[in-house]
Design a protein around this motif. Structure first.
Motif, PDB file in Angstrom:
ATOM      1  N   TRP A   6       1.044  -1.286   0.069  1.00 13.15           N
ATOM      2  CA  TRP A   6      -0.149   0.129  -0.030  1.00 13.15           C
ATOM      3  C   TRP A   6       0.949   1.240   0.096  1.00 13.15           C
ATOM      4  CZ3 TRP A   6      -4.902   1.182  -0.988  1.00 13.15           C
ATOM      5  CH2 TRP A   6      -6.001   0.085  -0.867  1.00 13.15           C
TER       6      TRP A   6
ATOM      7  N   LEU B 154      -6.998  -3.395   4.882  1.00 14.26           N
ATOM      8  CA  LEU B 154      -6.212  -2.825   3.718  1.00 14.26           C
ATOM      9  C   LEU B 154      -6.195  -4.093   2.621  1.00 14.26           C
ATOM     10  CD1 LEU B 154      -3.197  -1.323   5.527  1.00 14.26           C
ATOM     11  CD2 LEU B 154      -4.915  -0.089   3.925  1.00 14.26           C
TER      12      LEU B 154
ATOM     13  N   SER C 293     -12.804   4.325   8.586  1.00 11.23           N
ATOM     14  CA  SER C 293     -12.093   5.714   8.206  1.00 11.23           C
ATOM     15  C   SER C 293     -10.863   5.361   9.078  1.00 11.23           C
ATOM     16  CB  SER C 293     -12.739   6.825   8.764  1.00 11.23           C
ATOM     17  OG  SER C 293     -14.025   6.941   8.035  1.00 11.23           O
TER      18      SER C 293
ATOM     19  N   TYR D 148      -1.504   4.987   7.471  1.00 17.09           N
ATOM     20  CA  TYR D 148      -2.697   4.883   6.654  1.00 17.09           C
ATOM     21  C   TYR D 148      -3.680   6.075   6.767  1.00 17.09           C
ATOM     22  CZ  TYR D 148      -0.273   0.581   6.028  1.00 17.09           C
ATOM     23  OH  TYR D 148       0.635  -0.271   5.832  1.00 17.09           O
TER      24      TYR D 148
ATOM     25  N   MET E 218      -7.420   7.545   5.111  1.00 15.96           N
ATOM     26  CA  MET E 218      -8.085   6.353   4.352  1.00 15.96           C
ATOM     27  C   MET E 218      -9.363   6.261   4.736  1.00 15.96           C
ATOM     28  SD  MET E 218      -5.156   3.684   2.878  1.00 15.96           S
ATOM     29  CE  MET E 218      -6.406   2.462   2.158  1.00 15.96           C
ATOM     30  N   GLN E 219     -10.282   5.912   3.548  1.00 12.01           N
ATOM     31  CA  GLN E 219     -11.670   5.536   3.945  1.00 12.01           C
ATOM     32  C   GLN E 219     -11.711   4.161   3.186  1.00 12.01           C
ATOM     33  OE1 GLN E 219     -15.074   7.668   3.524  1.00 12.01           O
ATOM     34  NE2 GLN E 219     -14.987   8.351   5.647  1.00 12.01           N
ATOM     35  N   ILE E 220     -12.411   3.015   3.829  1.00  9.32           N
ATOM     36  CA  ILE E 220     -12.510   1.924   3.113  1.00  9.32           C
ATOM     37  C   ILE E 220     -13.815   1.311   3.338  1.00  9.32           C
ATOM     38  CG2 ILE E 220     -11.667  -0.598   3.138  1.00  9.32           C
ATOM     39  CD1 ILE E 220      -8.996   0.222   3.577  1.00  9.32           C
TER      40      ILE E 220
END
Ligand code: URP
Ligand code: ZN
Ligand code: ZN
Length: 475
Positions: A268, A346, A401, A416, A419-421
């Motif tokens: 990543w 991730l 988030s 990280y 980041m929003q996943i």
């Protein structure tokens, strides 16, 4: 009393099925298509959730002392963070202090791990092939430790010669263990670092320049020859360089027991982060270093093709104060990144959301293969009768988030951050007990148990390479 988990889509290393799971006394007793509850059963309504075996992280460094610094997570905060990230078992590296005997270091790690919230096991780092090290390996095996780590880097502290590593391999193989190897060429790195120092080039980008991909490949090639000679089951840890995958592929084709691990940071994050102005570059120093996008793409491919067998974290974060203490000098920044809290999200994002591979492969990379390579299978890493009821439930309908303020980890930053996943870890069970429920950690400190590792049977390890998982492993 039986716990019945009903309605989840269950993913195991053998496939995906809409089955109910029955748990008694912390152990899975069976999976059933739509079982009717009996009186007194506890029902967990898991409709809409995806259930997997608890994830296993076979590469952590909790409370690791590096010079005057200590990694930011201990067994209390580190295992809290692990649970929030869906991990229910860790294998931590015992790193003896200079001059400390292996048995004293083992005692020290058992003491530290008293705070663990989840089950744990250990690997033991070695620095030479002396008689006392050989006796130490036998002692470790007697205490349920069968993973050992050696280093081809860090000449001033850990590095071993190929001959020393070969001697250790023979002993580890005889003891039914697995060797984990830090595969970087220490001598080459030292000479590149000396040049940088002479020229006073000390920025974080220099950390990556002094550890180029070719030296990681060269070390892997030397290791390949040693494994070919000894047939000791061996894992190359924290792979960052694409070229190493060719070595692994060749080994696999020839039946040489050399396996591969990478980590979320190498999938990543990339080397442009080391170009950021100081101290924004400081959180990204780890060894091997972050590399460019081509390496990242190749590593993702390696997860699909099976060249890489396991994704662990190498969780070894240091707080910003420690990283910045000596100013902008890459030689002085303690190495290591966080990953334990974010690994699953991730990887599921890069795998499922990005359409690279499916849930079964993901479970193998994050749980089953780790259990097999570490001698923890089938107690861990699978959903089958007799296995511990370590289960995680993923909610595909929500969003996660990442930000530094919300971490369970003791580390003050998150690589990280921002980041929003899509999706989230909803519920985590460890030996049948709810240890995490939608953002609330319910695991008591110290409830984790040490899991002694069984003798690794070399022929069984090949299961990690097979596309169709051997049916005997799915019973
Ligand atoms: O930078 C890293 N990887 N630190 C942890 C120690 C190691 O070599 O795994
Ligand atoms: Zn290492
Ligand atoms: Zn490590």
């Amino acid at each position: 009393m039986t716990l019945l988990i009903k309605g989840a889509l269950v993913v195991d290393h053998c496939g995906v099925a809409p089955v109910d799971i029955a748990v008694e006394n912390g152990t899975i007793i069976g999976t059933f298509f739509d079982i009717d509850p009996s009186e007194g059963d506890t029902i967990f309504d898991a409709r809409g959730l995806i259930c997997m075996p608890g994830l296993i992280d076979i590469h952590t460094h909790l409370s690791l002392e590096v010079g005057k610094y200590t990694s930011a997570d201990d067994f209390d905060t580190g295992t809290a963070a692990a649970i929030a990230g869906g991990t229910t078992t860790i294998v931590d590296y015992i790193s003896p202090a200079k001059g400390e005997s292996l048995s004293a270091a083992i005692d020290r790690w058992f003491e530290k791990a008293q705070d663990s919230r989840i089950d744990y096991s250990f690997h033991l780092c070695l620095t030479d092939d002396s008689e006392s090290t050989m006796a130490g390996i036998e002692h470790a095996v007697g205490r349920g430790i069968r993973g050992f780590k050696v280093f081809m880097a860090y000449p001033d502290r850990y590095m071993m010669t190929p001959l020393q590593i070969m001697n250790v391999m023979k002993k580890v193989k005889e003891c039914g263990g697995v060797l984990f190897v830090h595969t970087e060429d220490g001598n080459e790195i030292e000479s590149l670092r000396a040049k940088s120092s002479e020229q006073n080039q000390l920025s974080m980008a220099e950390h990556a320049r002094t550890r180029p991909a070719y030296q990681e490949l060269n070390a892997a090639k030397v290791l390949y020859e040693l494994v070919r000679e000894t047939f000791c089951p061996t894992v190359i840890v924290h792979i960052s360089a694409a070229e190493v995958l060719e070595v692994l592929r060749d080994a696999s084709l020839k039946g040489i027991p050399l396996f591969g691990e990478t980590c979320p940071q190498y999938l990543w994050l990339n080397d442009t982060m080391l170009d950021r102005p100081w101290p924004e570059s400081a959180p990204f120093v780890c060894s091997p270093p972050l590399r460019n996008i081509e390496h990242l793409d190749a590593l993702w491919d390696g997860l699909i093709t099976g060249d890489i067998d396991v994704v662990s974290t190498d969780h070894c974060p240091f707080n910003m104060e420690d990283r910045m203490e000596n100013g902008e000098d890459f030689r002085m920044v303690p190495n290591g990144l966080a990953g334990i809290e974010n690994r699953f999200m991730l990887l599921q994002n890069g795998a499922i959301t990005a359409g690279r591979f499916g849930w079964t492969r993901l479970v193998r990379l994050l749980s089953t293969n780790a259990a097999i390579l570490s001698g923890l299978y089938p107690r861990k890493g699978t959903i089958r009768p007799g296995s511990d009821a370590d289960l995680i439930f993923f909610d595909p309908a929500s969003v996660t988030s990442f930000n530094s303020e919300d971490l369970f980890s003791g580390c003050d930053h998150n690589p990280y951050d921002g980041m929003q996943i899509s999706g989230s870890v909803a519920v985590v069970l460890s030996r049948g007990e709810v240890v995490y429920d939608n953002g609330i950690l319910t695991a008591e400190k110290g409830r984790g148990q040490f899991i002694p590792r069984s003798r690794v049977k070399p022929d069984r390890l090949w299961a990690v390479k097979m596309e169709d998982f051997p049916w005997a492993f799915c019973q």
